[in-house]
Design an enzyme around this catalytic site. Structure first.
Site, mmCIF file in Angstrom:
data_model
loop_
_atom_site.group_PDB
_atom_site.id
_atom_site.type_symbol
_atom_site.label_atom_id
_atom_site.label_comp_id
_atom_site.label_asym_id
_atom_site.label_seq_id
_atom_site.Cartn_x
_atom_site.Cartn_y
_atom_site.Cartn_z
ATOM 1 C CG HIS A 14 -1.858 1.163 1.272
ATOM 2 N ND1 HIS A 14 -3.105 1.042 1.845
ATOM 3 C CD2 HIS A 14 -1.796 2.437 0.820
ATOM 4 C CE1 HIS A 14 -3.754 2.199 1.747
ATOM 5 N NE2 HIS A 14 -2.963 3.064 1.127
ATOM 6 C CG HIS A 16 -0.783 7.140 -0.995
ATOM 7 N ND1 HIS A 16 -1.970 7.336 -1.659
ATOM 8 C CD2 HIS A 16 -1.089 6.464 0.147
ATOM 9 C CE1 HIS A 16 -2.957 6.812 -0.949
ATOM 10 N NE2 HIS A 16 -2.450 6.281 0.155
ATOM 11 C CG LEU A 17 4.946 5.773 -5.659
ATOM 12 C CD1 LEU A 17 5.303 4.931 -6.880
ATOM 13 C CD2 LEU A 17 6.203 6.112 -4.862
ATOM 14 C CG ASN A 42 -5.317 8.419 -3.528
ATOM 15 O OD1 ASN A 42 -4.253 7.875 -3.844
ATOM 16 N ND2 ASN A 42 -5.489 9.002 -2.353
ATOM 17 C CE LYS A 100 -7.864 1.950 -0.882
ATOM 18 N NZ LYS A 100 -6.620 2.687 -0.610
ATOM 19 C CG HIS A 137 -9.928 4.291 3.264
ATOM 20 N ND1 HIS A 137 -8.745 4.987 3.400
ATOM 21 C CD2 HIS A 137 -10.733 4.726 4.271
ATOM 22 C CE1 HIS A 137 -8.833 5.813 4.437
ATOM 23 N NE2 HIS A 137 -10.040 5.665 4.982
ATOM 24 C CG ASP A 248 -1.846 4.775 3.994
ATOM 25 O OD1 ASP A 248 -1.882 5.175 2.815
ATOM 26 O OD2 ASP A 248 -2.632 5.174 4.870
#
Length: 346
Positions: A14, A16-17, A42, A100, A137, A248
């Site tokens: 999990h 976020h980039l 997202n 997701k 989520h 995350d």
């Protein structure tokens, strides 16, 4: 006397980039230690089609520094307009590894998420047919539900009904934060796994609020009471293959975190492996670390274990940067509030 542990190269299930300048700055922080990661979709606008996922995949690889090896595992953002056949085609091509689910309004960039769960049933049923996991989520967003109760409410009101209505759907409960989440996984032997973040093993809600608000500890789902943190620690270090690492790790610039309405997210990519070694050592479970970070995730997703290795050596305190400079502004690295003694080498 130094202490050393060598494990298979880990994965992050999990991550976020972001995109653009932020992507270029934070990607090396993950690729330094992790071979693969499930990439969150997202963005603004979100990654909702196979074509968009392919383009984002290429941008990630283009941002990877020369000499680094890293495989982005792509996901699609589930909306009420998601085309089940586009999902199936993207999966069949090998491009996407999961879809997701964000309840609308649950967290950063989730405005396009799901409000009416009946509208996504065709996509979920198609995913069950082809064995494509759904990453959730797990929070309800009703204004009348206390923020500390939203995960438990989601399990009862949303997740369990979805799973009962869609037999065979494989689900990852992402970033669980409660004993309720741990217990739900333990009570369901089939088609269910859960990721646990680094920061939720280290902080509880007191760390965010006592002695003044700590914006760089604010995340969603928000950290809970100490009893829940201890339940997460017990699950992560138990050897139960249904629990695996999903950091995350979520970069936001300092002005966006330290504002009147600060963004949710902890940036842990830089020091996660050192922090996890510290936690697992505290729990007397260093022998379970490899399973949590390197073995359990691939087993759930049906992927091979990485061939490379990582060595952790305990010694003098490790110095990590306080901040990562990006083209968008500085990003603060998660500070656990204690000295870290585990060094990481490939």
């Amino acid at each position: 006397m130094s202490q050393s542990l060598t494990i298979r190269r880990p994965d992050d299930w999990h991550l976020h980039l972001r995109d653009g300048a932020m992507l270029q700055a934070v990607l090396p922080e993950t690729a330094r230690h992790f071979a693969r990661a499930i990439i969150m979709p997202n963005l603004v606008p979100p990654v909702v089609t196979g074509t968009q996922a392919a383009a984002y995949h290429d941008r990630i690889l283009d941002a990877l520094p020369e000499g680094m090896a890293f495989e982005p595992l792509m996901t699609l953002y589930l909306t009420e307009d998601t085309d089940p056949e586009d999902v199936a085609a993207a999966h069949a091509s090998g491009l996407i590894k999961a879809v997701k689910l964000y309840p609308a309004g649950a967290t950063t960039n989730s405005a396009s998420g799901v409000r009416d769960f009946d509208k996504v049933r065709p996509a979920l049923e198609r995913m069950a047919e082809i064995g494509l996991p759904l990453c959730v989520h797990g929070e309800v967003t009703d204004a009348e539900v206390d923020i500390f109760d939203r995960e438990a409410q989601f399990i009862d009101r949303v997740l369990d009904p979805i799973r009962r209505a869609t037999p065979g759907l494989r689900v990852v409960m992402e970033h669980i934060t409660t004993a309720n989440g741990v217990d739900y996984v333990k009570d369901n032997a089939r088609d269910l796994g859960a990721t646990i973040t680094t920061h939720h093993l280290i902080i509880n809600r007191n760390h965010i609020l006592v002695g003044g608000i700590k914006p760089h500890y604010y995340c969603l789902p928000v950290a809970k009471r100490e009893e829940h943190r201890l339940a997460l620690r017990a699950a992560a270090t138990s050897g139960d293959a249904r629990f695996f690492l999903g950091t995350d790790s979520a970069p936001h610039t300092d002005p966006l975190k330290e504002s009147a309405c600060g963004c949710a997210g902890c940036f842990t990519a830089t020091n996660t492996m050192s922090l996890l070694a510290h936690v697992f050592e505290e729990m007397g479970a260093l022998d379970e670390l490899e399973g949590f970070v390197s073995l359990n995730g691939p087993a759930f997703y049906g992927l091979p274990v990485n061939e490379g290795s990582l060595t952790l050596t305990k010694g003098d305190p490790v110095t990590y940067p306080d901040k990562i400079d990006t083209g968008d502004g500085p990003v603060t690295v998660f500070d656990p509030g204690f000295e870290i003694h585990w060094h990481v080498s490939s």
